[in-house]
Write an enzyme that holds these catalytic residues in place. Structure first.
Site, mmCIF file in Angstrom:
data_model
loop_
_atom_site.group_PDB
_atom_site.id
_atom_site.type_symbol
_atom_site.label_atom_id
_atom_site.label_comp_id
_atom_site.label_asym_id
_atom_site.label_seq_id
_atom_site.Cartn_x
_atom_site.Cartn_y
_atom_site.Cartn_z
ATOM 1 N N SER A 4 -9.858 -0.690 7.144
ATOM 2 C CA SER A 4 -9.275 -0.502 5.811
ATOM 3 C C SER A 4 -8.540 -1.684 5.224
ATOM 4 O O SER A 4 -8.104 -1.607 4.081
ATOM 5 C CB SER A 4 -8.330 0.703 5.832
ATOM 6 O OG SER A 4 -9.082 1.881 6.011
ATOM 7 N N SER A 14 -9.649 1.653 3.007
ATOM 8 C CA SER A 14 -8.832 2.474 2.154
ATOM 9 C C SER A 14 -7.790 1.669 1.367
ATOM 10 O O SER A 14 -7.157 2.213 0.472
ATOM 11 C CB SER A 14 -8.120 3.546 2.970
ATOM 12 O OG SER A 14 -7.313 2.964 3.945
ATOM 13 N N LYS A 47 0.859 -1.195 0.000
ATOM 14 C CA LYS A 47 0.000 0.000 0.000
ATOM 15 C C LYS A 47 0.891 1.240 0.000
ATOM 16 O O LYS A 47 1.945 1.264 0.671
ATOM 17 C CB LYS A 47 -0.878 -0.032 1.245
ATOM 18 C CG LYS A 47 -1.934 1.070 1.328
ATOM 19 C CD LYS A 47 -2.839 0.827 2.536
ATOM 20 C CE LYS A 47 -3.949 1.877 2.629
ATOM 21 N NZ LYS A 47 -4.802 1.664 3.797
#
Lengths: 504, 113, 490
Positions: free
Chosen positions: A191, A167, A92
């Site tokens: 997330s 997210s 990420k």
């Protein structure tokens, strides 16, 4: 829209991209597979197919090939010491990677290259992994749909008109579409778990303090944790085992031995008690989700588990609690983005204007909203009414779990009340987006380990996941229960049909 | 010691009702140069969110301690041993503007060091 | 009738803690390095970095708290103080707010007239320092920032508003500084900025309980300025009130060139610091046992030390003051005195030896130090100095000669005895040799002898000079004096 499900069971040796982490590592360790060829296969796949998904913000082809080549050059005994030998992993884009852009999907960090690696990145490198690149996300990890990326949204590989969740949408999508064998995301209020559910992959949020946050660009410091995505729990457990453990550079990192999580796979579940929150299966939850959860409970019963009704009476306050604490912490954590030492600078007439314009132009609307909310909650006159009150509500939420765990070993709820929603569906109403976090927020607030486990599909072929929450530092319990369910149910490891190839 | 400037007195009657002046003040505290339209949109959205947050008001938390760290922990103490700093060039590389080995920033007016 | 006002002054001191590394990272905390060479992701506030507290800084903060009579909190909390400024790399300073590590202490000070006063200390807490702007640098429109200082460990000592004059403020500051220096907590350097003082100044009509509006004086970087700045501010405030005006709560700085205080910025626009416990730092826990250990190991403070020197080593109050100006000097004196005492069996001899050591150190050693600066240690070792003084005591060299030998000791690093031997400096103290030389001189200067016997006793100096010449300056002048007198009186 094809909903063909490709099972990885019985994949041929050539179907490298369909292999899970454990299997892949084993084949590279033995020399059966070349890390370099594996890396090439994944990089090619990304190059041809990610155009219509948007999972990656930055692909590091050169770096990945070099890492893979160096693993191939080792002797078999050296490779056997590498638990992730040649395994292609996506990161990420809020994890600092030295020499690679790290943007948090924000304009304010466009082009920012950190001078150091996050702790977990160091661990992955040391474990022999091939780091493919950085994945898309909601800006600064704020969002539940990956529509808050400053660059482009991510599309759910199962249905590209739908959100992948957020997210960590990019990492979840990359894992689901086999653009990587596994990925790391970060979880503050759900997330990792929620995109895991929306994309039909296994996802784990560890206990707070289990994994070092050094090098994770902070959103809410008392809630953030880094967690793995993989197509099966066993694969996710392997990854968790590599990244967990104490780091002296993170004062909130606990000193506690890391057990062998993978070893929990295959252990019997007889006698384990599953706490069911009846309210979590009722009103507000999509029928398909309700049905999938009830079916999952049947599977657990059949595996010898006892089902117990538990209550989390204060969980109803989780949204209010979280949406005071997290913004408060993030309003302070994001103060360093001021255009002075790194990142975007928009020049104004003076210092004040430079601050104001840099941050107004650099941050997207959701980020600005949370900074404003947090600043307000901490400001003079409101600190006690908002922030302290929320911290007290947090205690009550945590105590609910203490009570529940007197009677069960894991609490089960849906991960999300709905399956993946359409892109654009919830973007006009921030509050509606927040309210959808209702199931993932309470374990975050309590600091407890939680995972999302694929458990079915909606009539439209969209994945559904249930969430398991166990006691602090009982990731073993999570793995055991999730893996046991996966073996019995057959939902794990499935892949959507490939997106269309990118032209040109 | 903190003083809120007089043009944005908190609405003690209901802290979840935020006025435009308060939004303006918060934007200033947060160094966000929001346009008038953005300020108004922000006011609407924050009001809605705060309206939901108001539910915490009903909780009886008088005797409940606040949680700042969900898992019990104490600050570890670091030994006082110097670690090599990263080379200055690397750390300055990401800076928008540098001069003479220092970070160049818009003129700081107070003259305070 | 004109209102009589009394000053109300409270001082805030920020002192850099003498640790090798910064408060929350392993960067060197030493002063004077080229800009931005002692920085890392943590103190530069780069995204993803995290703070880890310095154990030595915590211990020294506790030491300061205990020495100043504070209650040490076993569980204290780091809080974030949020505001935007280029010298603040994270956009917040890690400090301590509602749960500081030390609270409620006091410091006894001595005023000019000899009276003593106890000044309250509200709290002493830990925090990190900000970066420095490079003065006069920057091509025109920019300020240049050096983050070497960012993150250095600080203690903030907040004094109660118990001070009632600029003189008291100066006395408090001097006493506080020497306590911190003798504790090894702070180096007391106002010029380099490792010891900084801000003054909160207000006035109120005598008899009124309520405090007047205060202003904050910043950038006080010498003792001289403390007194002047505060005095000027007090006068200014009185003038404003007497003219019917009001005092604005603001920050002011003292301009030495203009000899007045100038407004910096209005405190009315005060920051809303939005303090909250730092979520990156769990509570700081120090056990009662550890605190007791630190207390037991506290070094002797300057006041008790000076009193003991006067009692046991025969020093005057003034000697004691000079020799305790710096902990390194004090330690040196004590080492010398201890060595000398070791070879002086009686208390009286010890006192004499102590006094002699004190004089020499105040003289030659301090003279050297003033010229060349005081480093971590004195220019000669204590036992080397003792050896030199013993040579004077034993008559081998004169006191005058000792001064030259000392300089050579410092420059060459050699011991006194070796220098005396090499240069043949040993005084001739053999009375036989002196007597022979004296008889010779008297014999050759019969007319001068007549003049001496006729009453011109200052001719003795001429004879002494001649004997010194005859012995190439090596004769012990005191002995020469005695021998000549004896011979002349015979």
């Amino acid at each position: 829209m094809s909903h063909e499900h490709i099972s990885t069971a019985g994949a041929s040796a050539a179907d490298v991209i369909g292999l899970g982490v454990v299997e892949l590592a084993g084949k590279v360790q033995s020399g059966e597979l070349s890390a370099l060829e594996t890396a090439r296969a994944f990089l090619d796949r990304i190059a041809h197919l990610d155009g219509d998904v948007g999972a990656f913000l930055h692909v590091d082809g050169e770096g990945a090939l070099a890492q893979a080549a160096s693993v191939d050059r080792l002797s078999p005994s050296e490779r056997r010491a590498l638990p992730l030998a040649g395994v292609p992993i996506a990161l990420k884009d809020n994890l600092c990677t030295r020499g690679l852009p790290t943007t948090c999907a924000s304009k304010i960090l466009a082009g920012y290259v950190p001078p150091y690696d996050a702790h977990v990145v160091e661990l992955l490198r040391a474990a022999g992994a091939t780091l493919l690149g950085k994945t898309n996300m909601d800006e600064f990890a704020m969002g539940s749909s990956n529509e808050n990326s400053a660059f482009w949204p991510v599309k759910n590989p199962w249905d590209r008109t739908r959100a992948p969740g957020g997210s960590s949408g990019g990492s979840a999508a990359a894992t689901a579409a086999a653009f990587a064998a596994a990925a790391l995301g970060s979880d503050t209020g759900g997330s990792v778990r929620q995109p895991g559910a929306f994309c039909g992959v296994a996802a784990i949020k560890p206990t707070y303090g289990r994994v070092s946050r050094y090098g994770l660009i902070a959103f809410a410091s008392s809630l953030d944790q880094i967690g793995p995505f993989a197509r099966t729990t066993r694969d996710a457990a392997r990854l968790l085992g590599v990244i967990a453990g104490h780091d002296a550079r993170d004062a909130t990192s606990v000193v506690r031995a890391v057990p062998d999580y993978e070893a929990e796979c295959g252990k019997p579940l007889t006698g384990m008690r599953i706490g069911v929150v009846r309210e979590a299966l009722g009103e507000g939850v999509e029928p398909a989700v309700q049905q999938a959860l009830l079916a999952a409970l049947d599977v657990y019963r059949a595996l010898g588990c006892t089902l117990v009704d538990v209550e989390l009476p204060h969980a109803q306050h989780a949204v209010a609690t979280y949406y005071l604490i997290a913004p408060a912490e993030c309003s302070s954590n994001l103060a360093r983005f001021d255009g002075m030492r790194f990142g975007l600078r928009v020049n104004g007439a003076d210092l004040a204007e430079t601050y104001g314009r840099t941050r107004a132009e650099g941050f997207g609307p959701e980020v600005k909203r949370r900074i404003m909310l947090g600043t307000y909650a901490l400001s003079a006159g409101y600190y006690d009414a908002f922030y302290v009150k929320a911290q007290k509500a947090r205690t009550l939420i945590a105590r609910d779990y203490d009570t529940a765990f007197e009677r069960c070993d894991a609490v089960l709820t849906p991960t999300s009340p709905t399956v993946a929603f359409a892109l654009g569906e919830k973007t006009s109403d921030p509050l509606a987006m927040y309210l959808a976090d209702i199931f993932t927020l309470p374990p975050s607030l309590a600091g407890l380990p939680a995972s999302s486990v694929p458990c079915g599909f909606s009539p439209d072929g969209l994945p559904i996941g249930f969430q398991l929450v166990t006691r602090a530092f009982d990731e073993q319990g999570l793995v055991r229960l999730a893996d046991g369910y996966e073996r019995a149910s057959g939902f794990a490891g499935r892949r959507p049909a490939d997106p269309p190839k990118v032209k040109g | 010691m903190s003083i809120v400037s007089s043009d944005s007195k908190p609405s003690r009657a209901d802290p979840t009702q935020i006025t435009l002046d308060q939004v303006r003040h918060v934007a200033k505290l947060a160094r966000l140069a929001l346009s008038e339209t953005e300020l108004e949109t922000m006011r609407e959205q924050l009001s809605r969110i705060l309206g939901h947050v108001a539910s915490l008001g009903a909780l009886d938390v008088a005797s409940v301690p606040p949680t700042s760290h969900a898992v019990p922990m104490q600050a570890p103490l670091r030994a006082d041993v110097v670690r090599d700093s990263l080379p200055r060039g690397e750390l300055l590389a990401a800076a928008p503007s540098t001069e003479a080995g220092a970070f160049a920033v818009p003129k700081v007016l107070d003259g305070e060091s | 009738m004109a209102t009589v006002y009394e000053p109300v002054i409270g001082l805030e001191v920020h002192g850099q803690i003498l640790t090798k590394t910064k408060m929350f990272c392993g960067c060197s905390a030493s002063y004077g390095a080229p800009p931005n060479t002692h920085v890392c992701p943590v103190c530069l506030g780069l995204p993803g970095s995290l703070p880890v507290p310095n154990g030595a800084a915590v211990e020294l903060a506790i030491r300061a708290g205990l020495a100043l009579g504070c209650t040490v909190r076993e569980t204290s909390v780091f809080s974030r103080k949020n505001y935007f400024y280029p010298d603040l790399s994270k956009g917040y300073q890690i400090s301590q707010f509602d749960l500081p590590i030390n609270e409620r202490g006091s410091l006894e000070i001595e005023l000019d007239d000899g009276t003593r006063k106890t000044v309250g200390i509200t709290r002493i807490h830990l925090e990190e320092d900000a970066a420095k702007n490079l003065h006069g640098a920057g091509s025109g429109t920019d300020t240049l920032v050096d983050y070497n200082r960012a993150g250095v460990a600080l203690i903030e000592i907040v004094g109660e508003p118990d001070l009632r004059s600029a003189a008291e403020a100066e006395a408090y500051l001097r006493r506080l500084r020497e306590v911190l220096m003798f504790l090894g907590v702070n180096d007391g350097n106002l010029e380099e900025g490792s010891f900084r003082c801000d003054a909160n100044v207000s006035i109120r009509p005598v008899g009124q309980e309520k405090f007047g509006t205060r202003t904050e004086l910043k950038n006080i970087n010498s003792f001289r300025f403390v007194r002047k700045a505060i005095e000027h501010e007090l006068s200014r405030q009185e003038a404003v009130l007497s003219a019917g005006g009001r005092i604005t709560m603001e920050t002011r700085t003292y301009s030495s060139s203009e000899d007045k205080t100038i407004s910096m910025r209005s405190k009315e626009e005060a920051h809303d610091y939005r303090f909250f416990p730092d979520p990156d730092l769990p509570p700081l826990v120090v056990s009662a046992a550890r605190i007791a250990e630190i207390r037991a190991a506290l070094p002797e403070l300057p006041e008790p030390k000076r009193a003991r020197w006067q009692r046991e080593l025969g020093l005057t109050a003034s000697d004691a003051q000079v020799l305790s100006a710096h902990p390194v000097l004090a330690r040196f004196f004590e080492e010398v005195a201890a060595l000398v005492a070791g070879s002086s069996p009686t208390a009286e001899q010890r006192a004499t030896a102590g006094k002699r050591s004190a004089n020499f150190i105040q003289g030659e050693v301090l003279r050297y130090v003033t010229l060349h600066g005081l480093d971590a240690s004195l220019p000669v070792a204590a036992d080397a100095l003792v050896e030199l003084l013993a040579l004077v005591d034993g008559g081998t060299i004169s006191g005058k000669m000792a001064k030259d030998v000392f300089v050579e000791m410092v420059e060459s690093g050699r011991r006194a005895q070796k220098i005396v031997d090499k240069r043949g400096l040993a005084q001739v103290s053999d009375s036989g040799v002196i007597e022979a030389a004296a008889r010779e001189v008297l014999a050759q200067n019969a007319s001068q002898v007549e003049r001496y016997k006729a009453g011109k006793i200052n001719v003795l100096g001429f004879f002494v000079g001649q004997v010194m010449k005859a012995t190439s300056g090596a004769a012990n002048p005191a002995l020469v004096n005695d021998v000549l007198k004896r011979l002349l009186e015979a």
